[in-house]
Motif scaffolding. Structure first.
Motif, mmCIF file in Angstrom:
data_model
loop_
_atom_site.group_PDB
_atom_site.id
_atom_site.type_symbol
_atom_site.label_atom_id
_atom_site.label_comp_id
_atom_site.label_asym_id
_atom_site.label_seq_id
_atom_site.Cartn_x
_atom_site.Cartn_y
_atom_site.Cartn_z
ATOM 1 N N ILE A 22 0.838 -1.207 0.000
ATOM 2 C CA ILE A 22 0.000 0.000 0.000
ATOM 3 C C ILE A 22 0.869 1.251 0.000
ATOM 4 O O ILE A 22 0.647 2.172 -0.780
ATOM 5 C CB ILE A 22 -0.960 -0.013 1.208
ATOM 6 N N VAL A 23 1.836 1.308 0.911
ATOM 7 C CA VAL A 23 2.803 2.422 0.973
ATOM 8 C C VAL A 23 4.187 1.828 1.246
ATOM 9 O O VAL A 23 4.301 0.772 1.867
ATOM 10 C CB VAL A 23 2.448 3.471 2.063
ATOM 11 N N PRO A 24 5.249 2.499 0.808
ATOM 12 C CA PRO A 24 6.588 1.921 0.965
ATOM 13 C C PRO A 24 7.125 1.962 2.393
ATOM 14 O O PRO A 24 7.987 1.173 2.752
ATOM 15 C CB PRO A 24 7.459 2.769 0.037
ATOM 16 N N ASN A 25 6.623 2.873 3.209
ATOM 17 C CA ASN A 25 7.153 3.050 4.558
ATOM 18 C C ASN A 25 6.159 2.520 5.586
ATOM 19 O O ASN A 25 5.063 3.058 5.733
ATOM 20 C CB ASN A 25 7.438 4.527 4.824
ATOM 21 N N VAL A 26 6.557 1.462 6.283
ATOM 22 C CA VAL A 26 5.686 0.808 7.263
ATOM 23 C C VAL A 26 6.473 0.651 8.562
ATOM 24 O O VAL A 26 7.620 0.188 8.545
ATOM 25 C CB VAL A 26 5.210 -0.567 6.755
ATOM 26 N N TYR A 27 5.842 1.030 9.664
ATOM 27 C CA TYR A 27 6.505 0.988 10.967
ATOM 28 C C TYR A 27 5.623 0.264 11.975
ATOM 29 O O TYR A 27 4.481 0.650 12.189
ATOM 30 C CB TYR A 27 6.784 2.409 11.476
ATOM 31 N N PHE A 28 6.171 -0.777 12.604
ATOM 32 C CA PHE A 28 5.455 -1.497 13.651
ATOM 33 C C PHE A 28 6.011 -1.059 14.999
ATOM 34 O O PHE A 28 7.192 -1.246 15.284
ATOM 35 C CB PHE A 28 5.606 -3.008 13.475
ATOM 36 N N GLN A 29 5.150 -0.467 15.814
ATOM 37 C CA GLN A 29 5.508 0.004 17.146
ATOM 38 C C GLN A 29 6.872 0.706 17.163
ATOM 39 O O GLN A 29 7.776 0.305 17.909
ATOM 40 C CB GLN A 29 5.476 -1.159 18.151
ATOM 41 N N PRO A 30 7.030 1.756 16.346
ATOM 42 C CA PRO A 30 8.345 2.408 16.267
ATOM 43 C C PRO A 30 8.688 3.136 17.566
ATOM 44 O O PRO A 30 7.802 3.680 18.230
ATOM 45 C CB PRO A 30 8.166 3.405 15.121
ATOM 46 N N PRO A 31 9.964 3.152 17.929
ATOM 47 C CA PRO A 31 10.375 3.914 19.110
ATOM 48 C C PRO A 31 10.209 5.416 18.849
ATOM 49 O O PRO A 31 10.130 5.855 17.697
ATOM 50 C CB PRO A 31 11.843 3.540 19.292
ATOM 51 N N GLU A 32 10.146 6.184 19.905
ATOM 52 C CA GLU A 32 9.922 7.627 19.801
ATOM 53 C C GLU A 32 11.017 8.336 19.004
ATOM 54 O O GLU A 32 10.759 9.349 18.359
ATOM 55 C CB GLU A 32 9.826 8.253 21.201
ATOM 56 N N ASN A 33 12.247 7.834 19.030
ATOM 57 C CA ASN A 33 13.363 8.533 18.398
ATOM 58 C C ASN A 33 13.504 8.254 16.903
ATOM 59 O O ASN A 33 14.380 8.811 16.257
ATOM 60 C CB ASN A 33 14.668 8.194 19.120
ATOM 61 N N ILE A 34 12.651 7.412 16.328
ATOM 62 C CA ILE A 34 12.765 7.103 14.901
ATOM 63 C C ILE A 34 12.134 8.222 14.069
ATOM 64 O O ILE A 34 11.103 8.771 14.433
ATOM 65 C CB ILE A 34 12.135 5.740 14.552
ATOM 66 N N LYS A 35 12.798 8.587 12.982
ATOM 67 C CA LYS A 35 12.273 9.596 12.077
ATOM 68 C C LYS A 35 11.562 8.874 10.938
ATOM 69 O O LYS A 35 12.203 8.205 10.129
ATOM 70 C CB LYS A 35 13.392 10.476 11.544
#
Length: 108
Positions: A22-35
């Motif tokens: 669907i979209v190229p950028n997928v984040y599972f439960q990312p930490p607060e410091n991730i951009k």
């Protein structure tokens, strides 16, 4: 790790693969410091629904995820793609810092 969590993790990996279509950028439960890079889907484990009968666990009905589509577009195609999941419901939309945040609840 318990059997139920192993099965849930296997399904989560499948879900992650579908989200990447669907979209190229997928984040599972990312930490607060991730951009994060946008557009993206951010999702997290929310609940494990289990039905009970006769005071015992009877059936696991699935894992519930909180899913957020984050995009600069007010009308993204990805919205419809996420809503096409059989057990998905739209929760709310928030506009913040120039980005649209579309919130969903998804059982997968």
């Amino acid at each position: 790790m318990g059997k139920l969590l192993q099965l849930a993790e296997k399904r989560r990996v499948e879900l992650n693969t579908l989200f990447k279509k669907i979209v190229p950028n997928v984040y599972f439960q990312p930490p607060e410091n991730i951009k994060m890079k946008y557009p993206c889907i951010r999702y997290e484990f929310s609940n494990l629904d289990i039905l009970h009968a006769d005071n015992e666990k009877w059936l696991s009905t699935g894992v519930k995820y909180k899913v957020i589509l984050i995009t600069a577009s007010p009308n993204p195609k990805a919205f419809d793609d996420i809503m096409s999941f059989k057990y998905c419901s739209f929760d709310r939309a928030i506009f913040s810092n120039g980005l649209y945040n579309y919130h969903f609840n998804l059982y997968f």
